[in-house]
Design an enzyme around this catalytic site. Structure first.
Site, short mmCIF file in Angstrom:
data_model
loop_
_atom_site.label_atom_id
_atom_site.label_comp_id
_atom_site.label_asym_id
_atom_site.label_seq_id
_atom_site.Cartn_x
_atom_site.Cartn_y
_atom_site.Cartn_z
N ASP A 84 -7.14 4.34 -4.55
CA ASP A 84 -7.74 4.23 -3.22
C ASP A 84 -8.36 5.61 -2.97
OD1 ASP A 84 -7.71 2.23 -0.75
OD2 ASP A 84 -7.43 4.21 0.10
N LYS A 100 0.86 -1.20 0.00
CA LYS A 100 0.00 0.00 0.00
C LYS A 100 0.89 1.23 0.00
CE LYS A 100 -4.41 1.02 0.19
NZ LYS A 100 -5.58 0.20 -0.21
P1 NDP Z 1 -13.01 7.84 -2.82
O1 NDP Z 1 -11.98 8.86 -2.58
O2 NDP Z 1 -13.53 7.60 -4.19
O3 NDP Z 1 -14.27 8.09 -1.88
C1 NDP Z 1 -14.18 8.19 -0.48
C2 NDP Z 1 -15.51 8.72 0.01
O4 NDP Z 1 -15.60 8.67 1.43
C3 NDP Z 1 -15.73 10.17 -0.40
O5 NDP Z 1 -17.09 10.35 -0.69
C4 NDP Z 1 -15.31 10.92 0.84
O6 NDP Z 1 -15.91 12.18 0.96
C5 NDP Z 1 -15.86 10.00 1.91
N1 NDP Z 1 -15.26 10.25 3.22
C6 NDP Z 1 -15.91 10.61 4.34
N2 NDP Z 1 -15.10 10.78 5.35
C7 NDP Z 1 -13.88 10.53 4.92
C8 NDP Z 1 -12.61 10.56 5.55
N3 NDP Z 1 -12.44 10.89 6.85
N4 NDP Z 1 -11.56 10.21 4.80
C9 NDP Z 1 -11.72 9.92 3.52
N5 NDP Z 1 -12.89 9.89 2.86
C10 NDP Z 1 -13.96 10.19 3.56
O7 NDP Z 1 -12.42 6.47 -2.22
P2 NDP Z 1 -12.89 4.96 -2.52
O8 NDP Z 1 -14.35 4.90 -2.73
O9 NDP Z 1 -11.97 4.39 -3.51
O10 NDP Z 1 -12.51 4.29 -1.11
C11 NDP Z 1 -13.43 4.19 -0.03
C12 NDP Z 1 -12.98 3.11 0.92
O11 NDP Z 1 -12.94 1.85 0.23
C13 NDP Z 1 -11.59 3.28 1.52
O12 NDP Z 1 -11.57 2.71 2.82
C14 NDP Z 1 -10.71 2.44 0.59
O13 NDP Z 1 -9.52 2.03 1.23
C15 NDP Z 1 -11.64 1.26 0.34
N6 NDP Z 1 -11.39 0.46 -0.84
C16 NDP Z 1 -11.29 1.01 -2.08
C17 NDP Z 1 -11.10 0.21 -3.19
C18 NDP Z 1 -11.05 0.77 -4.57
O14 NDP Z 1 -10.94 -0.03 -5.51
N7 NDP Z 1 -11.14 2.07 -4.78
C19 NDP Z 1 -10.94 -1.24 -3.06
C20 NDP Z 1 -11.14 -1.74 -1.73
C21 NDP Z 1 -11.34 -0.90 -0.67
P3 NDP Z 1 -15.55 13.39 -0.06
O15 NDP Z 1 -16.39 13.12 -1.29
O16 NDP Z 1 -15.97 14.61 0.68
O17 NDP Z 1 -14.10 13.29 -0.34
O1 2IT Z 2 -7.96 -1.48 -0.73
C1 2IT Z 2 -7.89 -1.98 -1.88
O2 2IT Z 2 -8.01 -3.19 -2.07
C2 2IT Z 2 -7.69 -1.07 -3.02
N1 2IT Z 2 -7.62 0.14 -2.82
C3 2IT Z 2 -7.54 -1.63 -4.41
C4 2IT Z 2 -6.14 -2.13 -4.63
C5 2IT Z 2 -5.82 -2.55 -6.04
O3 2IT Z 2 -4.65 -2.87 -6.27
O4 2IT Z 2 -6.71 -2.58 -6.90
#
Ligand code: NDP
Ligand code: 2IT
Length: 444
Positions: A166, A126
């Site tokens: 992420d 990561k």
């Molecule tokens: P994004 O940046 O696309 O979205 C994050 C969302 O959460 C935003 O709407 C953000 O608000 C909101 N949010 C609220 N509070 C917080 C905070 N304290 N810190 C950060 N964001 C906040 O991220 P993802 O959707 O990609 O990721 C969301 C979660 O899923 C994370 O935990 C990530 O590690 C996990 N994840 C992501 C994967 C991926 O493929 N993207 C895969 C597996 C897990 P705002 O719109 O105001 O920024």
């Molecule tokens: O938390 C996660 O699994 C991710 N942000 C996606 C990682 C990846 O390599 O697609």
């Protein structure tokens, strides 16, 4: 003192000021007790757990860039290469002001077991930075991404370490980073996943984490003789994971009534309008306050609150520790059936235990959100063979992977006498493969 307790104590002592990393290690090691106790002598002699909780290597570097006013800004970049026993390091890059080494280590540690659960050959890693893309111009984001990759490109490669998105890292950031990697290293290779479709990206990667979350939730409900049809769902977050979780939940017949961002949350009694959400978040990069302009019947509230809405299923899809004990009590009082984690570690340990002991089916993030990284591994396969698969092909592989993950957790939990405890099931199933590979490769 038991070996597990000894290692937990050592992790806390040797990694001060990293509470999220301690939490992730405790949650995993606590649920591995039954396996570790049965092999205590061998594991202790081999220092197996010490090797598991210490990253193979970690990088921390300066990221200088020039803002639109000509001012030089300095951020900190990280990449933690945690464990390569089963494949090249794989895991996202988080861009958020809260990022520090402890956060990246917790995410990297979780990633080891998640990647193992996918059944695909990917190790755990990561990275990220405390850079905040919010409010920055495209030029500033590009300047940051280029500087970040100028250093990161020394440590990664298609067969060594393959980062992805992420929080804060989406298609735009991946594009800028890929361009800079290619420029410096002079190779066009699958060094990042989540790439655009015109330069090596995979169809369905954008949707994969959210879709996968619903595929595994559906499979779990099916094993109880239930389905998503007609269920009310509360979702937190409004980013990549939340958006496509909402879309798939709706396609499978559920009604999703909430979403949230870092400043407030929306309640839409008629079901969240995904097209409006995408326009607000993906195109305008704006706040959820705008949602009411598209849906006059909806309500916008400042602060936190999605867990106060009565629902059958809760899907935390924003960030770590966003669902605490008071939220868990409210969900249980409102009759929630299942909680499945779209985000990484969104539920505190206390809240998880409360939900489980009150009969709520609980799917931990390292299983429930594994569809994203699994599809990243499918993107790597397509890049290697220089071919691209159809949306249906990728989506159907994703469905198969998520269904498999559920049965692996379910079987592991049953095998060790913890039927229905998917936290224990996920940790044991993920751990077994990694340990087997580590043992086979000797003391490295
Ligand atoms: P994004 O940046 O696309 O979205 C994050 C969302 O959460 C935003 O709407 C953000 O608000 C909101 N949010 C609220 N509070 C917080 C905070 N304290 N810190 C950060 N964001 C906040 O991220 P993802 O959707 O990609 O990721 C969301 C979660 O899923 C994370 O935990 C990530 O590690 C996990 N994840 C992501 C994967 C991926 O493929 N993207 C895969 C597996 C897990 P705002 O719109 O105001 O920024
Ligand atoms: O938390 C996660 O699994 C991710 N942000 C996606 C990682 C990846 O390599 O697609």
């Amino acid at each position: 003192m038991s070996y597990v307790d000894e290692v937990i104590e050592r992790v806390v002592r040797e990694n001060p000021n990293e509470p999220e990393f301690h939490q992730a290690v405790k949650e995993v090691l606590e649920s591995l007790r039954v396996v570790v106790d049965a092999n205590e002598e061998k594991f202790r002699k081999d220092a197996l757990l010490e090797r598991l909780v210490n990253p193979e290597r970690q990088f921390k570097f300066r990221v200088p860039w020039v803002d639109d006013k000509g001012q030089v800004q300095v951020n900190t970049g990280y990449r933690v290469q945690f464990n390569s026993a089963i494949g090249p390091y794989k895991g996202g890059l988080r861009l958020h002001p809260s990022v520090n080494l402890g956060i990246i280590k917790f995410l990297g540690f979780e990633q080891i077991f998640k990647n193992s659960l996918t059944g695909l050959p990917i190790g755990g890693g990561k990275g990220g930075s405390d850079f905040d893309p919010k409010g920055k111009s495209d030029r500033e984001v590009m300047a940051f991404c280029q500087s970040f990759m100028t250093e990161l490109c020394k440590y990664i490669g298609a067969d060594t370490d393959v980062p992805a998105g992420d929080i804060g890292t989406g298609a735009r950031e991946i594009g800028y980073m890929f361009g800079q990697y290619k420029r410096i290293r002079g190779v066009f290779e699958g060094v990042l996943t989540g790439k655009g479709l015109t330069y090596g990206g995979s169809l369905a990667r954008t949707e994969a984490t959210g879709y996968g979350l619903l595929y595994i939730t559906q499979e779990m409900l099916k094993s109880k003789g239930m389905s998503l049809e007609g269920k009310t769902v509360v979702v937190s977050g409004a980013g990549n994971v939340a958006t496509y979780a909402i879309q798939k939940a709706q396609q499978l017949g559920a009604k999703v009534v909430t979403c949230s961002d870092s400043t407030g949350w929306v309640y839409d009694p008629d079901g969240i309008d995904v097209a409006a959400l995408k326009e607000i978040k993906e195109v305008k990069r704006a706040r959820l306050t705008e949602y009411k302009n598209y849906r006059p019947n909806s309500e916008y509230h400042e602060g936190k609150g999605v867990w106060t809405v009565k629902a059958d299923i809760a899907l935390p899809c924003a960030t770590q520790n966003e669902l605490g004990i008071e939220d868990a009590k409210t969900l249980v009082a409102n009759g929630v059936i299942a909680v499945a984690e779209g985000a990484n570690m969104p539920t505190t340990m206390e809240a998880t235990e409360y939900l489980q002991s009150n009969g709520v089916f609980f799917l931990p993030g390292k299983a429930a959100n594994a569809g994203g990284v699994a599809t990243s591994a499918l993107e790597m396969s397509q890049n290697s063979e220089r071919l691209s698969w159809t949306f249906e092909e990728v989506d159907s592989k994703l469905q198969g992977i998520m269904v498999n993950i559920f049965h692996n957790l379910d079987d592991a939990a049953k095998k060790y006498g913890f039927e229905g405890n998917y936290v224990v099931g996920a940790n044991i199933a993920g751990f077994e493969k990694v340990v087997d590979a580590m043992n086979a490769q000797g003391i490295v």
